[in-house]
Design a protein around this motif. Structure first.
Motif, PDB file in Angstrom:
ATOM      1  N   SER A  34      53.116  26.881 146.037  1.00 19.67           N
ATOM      2  CA  SER A  34      52.981  27.622 147.288  1.00 19.67           C
ATOM      3  C   SER A  34      51.602  27.418 147.910  1.00 19.67           C
ATOM      4  O   SER A  34      51.468  27.199 149.122  1.00 19.67           O
ATOM      5  CB  SER A  34      53.230  29.115 147.032  1.00 19.67           C
ATOM      6  N   PHE A  35      50.578  27.448 147.078  1.00 14.27           N
ATOM      7  CA  PHE A  35      49.215  27.234 147.585  1.00 14.27           C
ATOM      8  C   PHE A  35      49.035  25.790 148.088  1.00 14.27           C
ATOM      9  O   PHE A  35      48.418  25.561 149.132  1.00 14.27           O
ATOM     10  CB  PHE A  35      48.198  27.538 146.484  1.00 14.27           C
ATOM     11  N   THR A  36      49.581  24.833 147.351  1.00 12.42           N
ATOM     12  CA  THR A  36      49.469  23.429 147.758  1.00 12.42           C
ATOM     13  C   THR A  36      50.127  23.198 149.109  1.00 12.42           C
ATOM     14  O   THR A  36      49.606  22.454 149.958  1.00 12.42           O
ATOM     15  CB  THR A  36      50.109  22.516 146.699  1.00 12.42           C
ATOM     16  N   LEU A  37      51.264  23.829 149.342  1.00 13.17           N
ATOM     17  CA  LEU A  37      51.943  23.693 150.630  1.00 13.17           C
ATOM     18  C   LEU A  37      51.092  24.239 151.771  1.00 13.17           C
ATOM     19  O   LEU A  37      51.084  23.682 152.875  1.00 13.17           O
ATOM     20  CB  LEU A  37      53.300  24.409 150.582  1.00 13.17           C
ATOM     21  N   GLN A  38      50.351  25.317 151.517  1.00 18.26           N
ATOM     22  CA  GLN A  38      49.462  25.852 152.548  1.00 18.26           C
ATOM     23  C   GLN A  38      48.360  24.861 152.902  1.00 18.26           C
ATOM     24  O   GLN A  38      48.011  24.685 154.072  1.00 18.26           O
ATOM     25  CB  GLN A  38      48.849  27.174 152.070  1.00 18.26           C
ATOM     26  N   VAL A  39      47.813  24.207 151.885  1.00 15.35           N
ATOM     27  CA  VAL A  39      46.766  23.213 152.121  1.00 15.35           C
ATOM     28  C   VAL A  39      47.316  22.044 152.934  1.00 15.35           C
ATOM     29  O   VAL A  39      46.699  21.587 153.912  1.00 15.35           O
ATOM     30  CB  VAL A  39      46.181  22.712 150.787  1.00 15.35           C
ATOM     31  N   LEU A  40      48.489  21.567 152.557  1.00 15.30           N
ATOM     32  CA  LEU A  40      49.088  20.427 153.256  1.00 15.30           C
ATOM     33  C   LEU A  40      49.430  20.779 154.694  1.00 15.30           C
ATOM     34  O   LEU A  40      49.242  19.956 155.607  1.00 15.30           O
ATOM     35  CB  LEU A  40      50.334  19.956 152.508  1.00 15.30           C
ATOM     36  N   LEU A  41      49.927  21.976 154.922  1.00 17.57           N
ATOM     37  CA  LEU A  41      50.238  22.388 156.292  1.00 17.57           C
ATOM     38  C   LEU A  41      48.981  22.464 157.142  1.00 17.57           C
ATOM     39  O   LEU A  41      48.979  22.065 158.318  1.00 17.57           O
ATOM     40  CB  LEU A  41      50.947  23.751 156.285  1.00 17.57           C
ATOM     41  N   LEU A  42      47.908  22.972 156.569  1.00 20.13           N
ATOM     42  CA  LEU A  42      46.650  23.049 157.309  1.00 20.13           C
ATOM     43  C   LEU A  42      46.156  21.663 157.698  1.00 20.13           C
ATOM     44  O   LEU A  42      45.645  21.462 158.804  1.00 20.13           O
ATOM     45  CB  LEU A  42      45.597  23.762 156.450  1.00 20.13           C
ATOM     46  N   VAL A  43      46.340  20.695 156.805  1.00 19.88           N
ATOM     47  CA  VAL A  43      45.829  19.344 157.050  1.00 19.88           C
ATOM     48  C   VAL A  43      46.702  18.572 158.027  1.00 19.88           C
ATOM     49  O   VAL A  43      46.206  17.925 158.955  1.00 19.88           O
ATOM     50  CB  VAL A  43      45.709  18.582 155.720  1.00 19.88           C
ATOM     51  N   PHE A  44      48.029  18.655 157.850  1.00 19.97           N
ATOM     52  CA  PHE A  44      48.927  17.764 158.587  1.00 19.97           C
ATOM     53  C   PHE A  44      49.545  18.383 159.836  1.00 19.97           C
ATOM     54  O   PHE A  44      50.163  17.661 160.631  1.00 19.97           O
ATOM     55  CB  PHE A  44      50.051  17.290 157.662  1.00 19.97           C
TER      56      PHE A  44
END
Length: 713
Positions: A21-31
C-alpha cells in the motif's frame, strides 16, 4: 508447497499488504504527473492499475487488521499501522481521480471515509488503548492526519464536479466590485513588467472610477519595475512581442474564471477587467495562454489543487508533516517498540519516515506550485516569490504546463494501401480484429511544431470564430459558384458531419495527388494534410470529440470500398506480368513490423497516387459497366457514400484548381475543426485533459478567448 505458502502468508500477509500500500502511494506520487502530457498506452494502463489497487489494497488491509491483529505476535505494532492506511486512502495530491467519472463518485468516497475511519478507530481502541501512552498518542496523531487527508481528497472530488465549479463563478454587481472580488481570488489585470518588454504600464485611474481597482488594492511592484524572477529574459517571438512563461502563467490565473465558465457551461460575465486581462496576455501568446489554462483546469479536475491552495488546505499541508514527525518521535521513545519483533519495528519506522517524506514533498510541491506563486504575488511577498520563481525557472516548471503538442494522425488511403500479407494484418484478419488493428497500428502523432502554422492561420482567419458552420463560410468567401460546385456546397451543408469528414478526407488526398498547382506550396500542403488526418483520427479514435451521430459503420464501409479499389489496382498491375514472389522475410523482420507502427507518412505516396487515379477513373463507370470493373460496387448503389462522393468532390476541386484553391481547402478544414470544437460536449473536452489534452480543445478555448477580446475590447 501450497501449505507452506499459506503458512508464510498467514505470518507475513499483513506486512506485505501494508508495504504494498505504501509503495503504491510512492509510485502514484511519481508517475501521476505523466498524465498532464500525452503518455504511451502502457504507462496509462500501469497508472490505472496502481490507482485501482491503491484504494482496494488499503481497504482490504484495514479490514484484515481488525480481524487478524489479535493473532499476530505484535498486536500493538500492527494496530498502529491502521491509521497509516487512512493516510494512504487520502492519496497523494497529484491524483484524486483517474477519469472524470471518478469525481461523480464523491458520495461513495464520503461513505467509505466514514466506514474506514470507524474501522481504524476500532483497531486503535481494541489493541492500543491498553498499550503505552506514547504509542497511543502517536496513533492518534497519524489517525487525525489520515482523516484530514482522506477528507481532503473527498472534498477535492466534490469540488471537481461541474455544479461545484459553476457555484464558484458568482459575479458581483458593478465593475469595481467585480474587479476587487476577482483580484482577491488571484486574478488581476496588470502584473509586473519587464524593462525589455517595451510595454507601458496602463495609467491608473482614480479610485472613484468604477472600472479600476483602487490604488490601495493594486498588487505591489518592485522598485526596479522588473519581472518576477528576472534570472531569465522573456521569450521573443517573430512579432517582437515578449512575455515569459511565468508571467503568462500568472495571466492564465487572472483569466482562469473564463476557462472554468466554459468547462462548467456557465454564463460568462463580460467586463472591462476581463477585456484588459485578455488583451494584455492573449495578444502576446493566445495559444500559450489557453494551454496554461488547460493545465490549471487539469489541476482542478484531477488533483487536490482546488483544496490544497486554500487556507484550510495549507493548514493540512503544514500540519501533516509536523504531526507525522511528532508521531515518529513518540514511537521512538515508546516502550512497545522494545518488545516487538525487529521486522515489525523496521516496517513501522519505514511507514513513519516514508509518510514524513511524502508529506514533506507534498508541502514543498505546494509551496513551489504556480498556485502558491499567484498567492505570493497578491500578498506582495517579494523575497519568497523571487526565490520560488528562481527555482521554477531553473526547472522550467511553467513551460512544462504547456500543451504537449501531440496531434493524432490517421489517413484512409494510407491504410487501404497497406500490405495485407504482413503478419499483423493476417493475424488481425484471422481473429476478426482488422478494424482495431488498423486503428492502433496505422495511427500516429505529429510534434507540436507541425501545429504552429495551423495556429498562426487560425489567429489571422476571419469568420471562423462563431463555430456555427462547417465550411460554407469559406466557400462563400472564395466566391465559388453554387451551381458549378453543387456537390462541394452540399457536402458541408446537407451531409452528416461524419460523411463530410470522410468525403473531404478522401477528396483532399485525391486532389493533393493530382493537382498541378500546388508544387510551390509545400508548407500549406503539409498543413492541409495534418488537419485532414487529424479530423480523420478524431472520427476513428475519438468520436466522442465530434458532434454526433458518428457512425463507425459508415467508416468501416468506406474502408471496405477503398480496399476493393486497391485490390483492383493490384490486380491490374499484375496482369501480364511475371509473378514476383519476392525474397522470403526473416522471422525477426516480421516481428519488428508487427510491433512497429506504420504511421501516416510520405513513404507510400506512389501507392496513394495510384489509388487516387483509380478512384477518379472508377466514378465514371455506369451501372451497366460494373461487370467490366468488378473491383468497385455500382455507382447508383453508393451514390450517397463517401467512397464515391469523395472522388467526385476531388473532381470538382480539380476543375476549380488555382493557386489560391488549396488555401480554401485548408480553411474549410479549419472551419470544420472550429465547428467540431464548438459543438463538442464539455465533458469530452475535460476527459481528454487527463492524457495531455486534444488540439480541438486548444482551438475551442482560443476561439472563445478571442471572441471575448473582441466583445469586450
Amino acid at each position: 508447497m501450497a501449505q507452506g505458502l499459506a503458512r508464510q502468508w498467514n505470518d507475513w500477509g499483513i506486512q506485505i499488504l501494508v508495504l504494498m500500500s505504501f509503495t503504491l502511494q510512492v509510485l502514484l506520487l511519481v508517475f501521476a504527473e505523466t498524465r498532464r502530457r500525452k503518455s504511451p498506452a502502457p504507462v496509462r494502463l500501469l497508472l490505472w492499475l496502481m490507482y485501482q489497487l491503491a484504494d482496494s489494497t488499503a481497504i482490504y488491509t484495514l479490514g484484515h487488521l481488525s480481524v487478524a491483529s489479535s493473532k499476530a505476535r505484535d498486536p500493538h505494532l500492527l494496530a498502529f499501522w491502521a491509521p497509516f492506511l487512512l493516510v494512504h486512502l487520502g492519496g497523494p495530491g497529484t491524483i484524486t481521480a483517474y477519469a472524470l467519472e471518478d469525481n461523480r463518485l464523491w458520495l461513495r468516497h464520503l461513505l467509505t471515509l466514514l466506514v474506514q475511519v470507524l474501522a481504524a478507530a476500532f483497531v486503535i481502541y481494541k489493541y492500543i488503548k491498553d498499550g503505552s501512552t506514547l504509542l497511543l498518542l502517536a496513533a492518534m496523531l497519524v489517525f487525525v492526519v489520515g482523516i484530514l487527508k482522506y477528507g481532503e481528497r473527498t472534498l477535492a472530488l466534490w469540488r471537481a464536479n461541474s455544479s461545484s465549479i459553476r457555484s464558484t463563478l458568482k459575479y458581483p454587481d458593478g465593475e469595481k466590485e467585480f474587479n476587487l472580488s476577482h483580484w482577491r481570488k488571484l486574478r488581476w489585470p496588470y502584473p509586473r513588467k519587464d524593462q525589455d518588454n517595451g510595454d507601458e504600464e496602463p495609467p491608473r485611474k482614480d479610485q472613484d472610477d468604477s472600472s479600476t481597482i483602487g490604488d490601495e488594492e493594486l498588487p505591489r511592484k518592485d522598485q526596479d519595475n522588473s519581472t518576477i524572477g528576472d534570472e531569465e529574459p522573456p521569450r521573443k517571438d517573430q512579432d517582437n512581442k515578449s512575455i515569459g512563461d511565468e508571467e503568462l502563467l500568472l495571466g492564465a490565473h487572472s483569466l482562469f474564471h473564463i476557462c472554468k465558465s466554459m468547462f462548467a457551461d456557465a454564463t460568462l460575465y463580460l467586463s472591462k477587467f476581463n477585456g484588459d486581462c485578455s488583451t494584455r496576455y492573449a495578444s502576446k501568446d493566445l495559444f500559450g495562454l489557453v494551454e496554461m489554462d488547460m493545465s490549471l483546469m487539469y489541476d482542478i479536475l484531477y488533483t487536490k489543487a482546488a483544496v490544497d491552495h486554500t487556507w484550510y488546505g495549507y493548514t493540512i499541508l503544514v500540519f501533516s508533516p509536523l504531526a507525522t514527525a511528532a508521531a515518529l518521535m513518540l514511537f521512538h521513545y515508546s516502550s512497545d517498540k522494545r518488545g516487538g519483533g525487529k521486522a515489525n519495528v523496521g516496517i513501522t519506522y519505514a511507514l513513519l519516515s516514508g509518510t514524513l517524506a511524502l508529506e514533506t514533498i507534498s508541502l514543498a510541491r505546494a509551496i513551489g506550485s504556480t498556485w502558491a506563486c499567484a498567492l505570493m504575488y497578491c500578498c506582495g511577498w517579494e523575497r519568497l516569490l523571487g526565490a520560488v520563481t528562481f527555482l521554477r525557472r531553473r526547472t522550467k516548471a511553467a513551460s512544462k504546463r504547456r500543451w504537449s503538442g501531440s496531434m493524432g494522425q490517421y489517413n484512409l488511403l494510407h491504410v487501404c494501401t497497406r500490405d495485407k500479407t504482413e503478419l499483423g494484418n493476417r493475424l488481425a484478419a484471422m481473429l476478426g480484429l482488422q478494424n482495431l488493428w488498423n486503428k492502433v497500428h496505422y495511427s500516429g502523432t505529429i510534434p507540436a511544431s507541425a501545429a504552429t502554422d495551423i495556429k498562426d492561420r487560425l489567429l489571422k482567419a476571419t469568420g471562423l470564430n462563431a463555430g456555427h458552420t462547417r465550411g460554407v463560410g469559406t466557400l462563400e468567401t472564395m466566391k465559388i459558384d453554387r451551381n458549378s460546385a453543387y456537390l462541394t456546397y452540399s457536402s458541408v451543408t446537407n451531409d452528416s458531419f461524419d460523411d463530410s469528414i470522410l468525403s473531404w478526407h478522401i477528396a483532399t488526398d485525391v486532389y493533393l495527388s493530382q493537382s498541378k498547382m500546388i508544387g510551390h506550396q509545400e508548407k500549406l500542403v503539409a498543413a492541409v494534410r495534418v488537419l485532414s488526418n487529424y479530423m480523420m483520427f478524431l472520427l476513428m479514435a475519438q468520436p466522442e470529440m465530434l458532434p454526433g451521430p458518428i457512425r463507425q459503420g459508415q467508416y468501416a464501409d468506406t474502408c471496405n470500398e477503398l480496399d476493393k479499389v486497391w485490390d483492383k489496382c493490384l490486380a491490374d498491375r499484375k496482369q501480364g506480368a511475371v509473378p514476383d514472389r519476392g525474397s522470403p522475410q526473416k522471422w525477426w523482420s516480421m516481428l519488428k513490423k508487427l510491433f512497429q507502427r506504420d504511421k501516416p507518412n510520405a513513404s507510400r505516396m506512389p501507392q496513394i497516387k495510384e489509388l487516387a487515379t483509380k478512384l477518379l477513373s472508377t466514378i465514371h463507370n455506369d451501372a451497366d459497366n460494373d461487370e467490366e470493373d468488378p473491383g468497385f460496387a455500382p455507382v447508383f448503389f453508393l451514390i450517397a457514400r463517401p467512397a464515391v462522393e469523395g472522388p467526385r468532390l476531388a473532381e470538382e476541386f480539380l476543375a476549380m484548381d488555382s493557386d489560391s484553391f488549396l488555401e480554401g481547402i485548408f480553411y474549410v478544414w479549419l472551419e470544420m475543426l472550429c465547428y467540431a470544437s464548438h459543438h463538442c460536449d464539455r465533458d469530452s473536452h475535460a476527459r481528454r485533459l487527463n492524457n495531455g489534452g486534444e488540439f480541438i480543445t486548444v482551438v475551442w478555448l482560443a476561439i472563445h478567448q478571442q471572441q471575448h477580446i473582441g466583445t469586450v475590447g
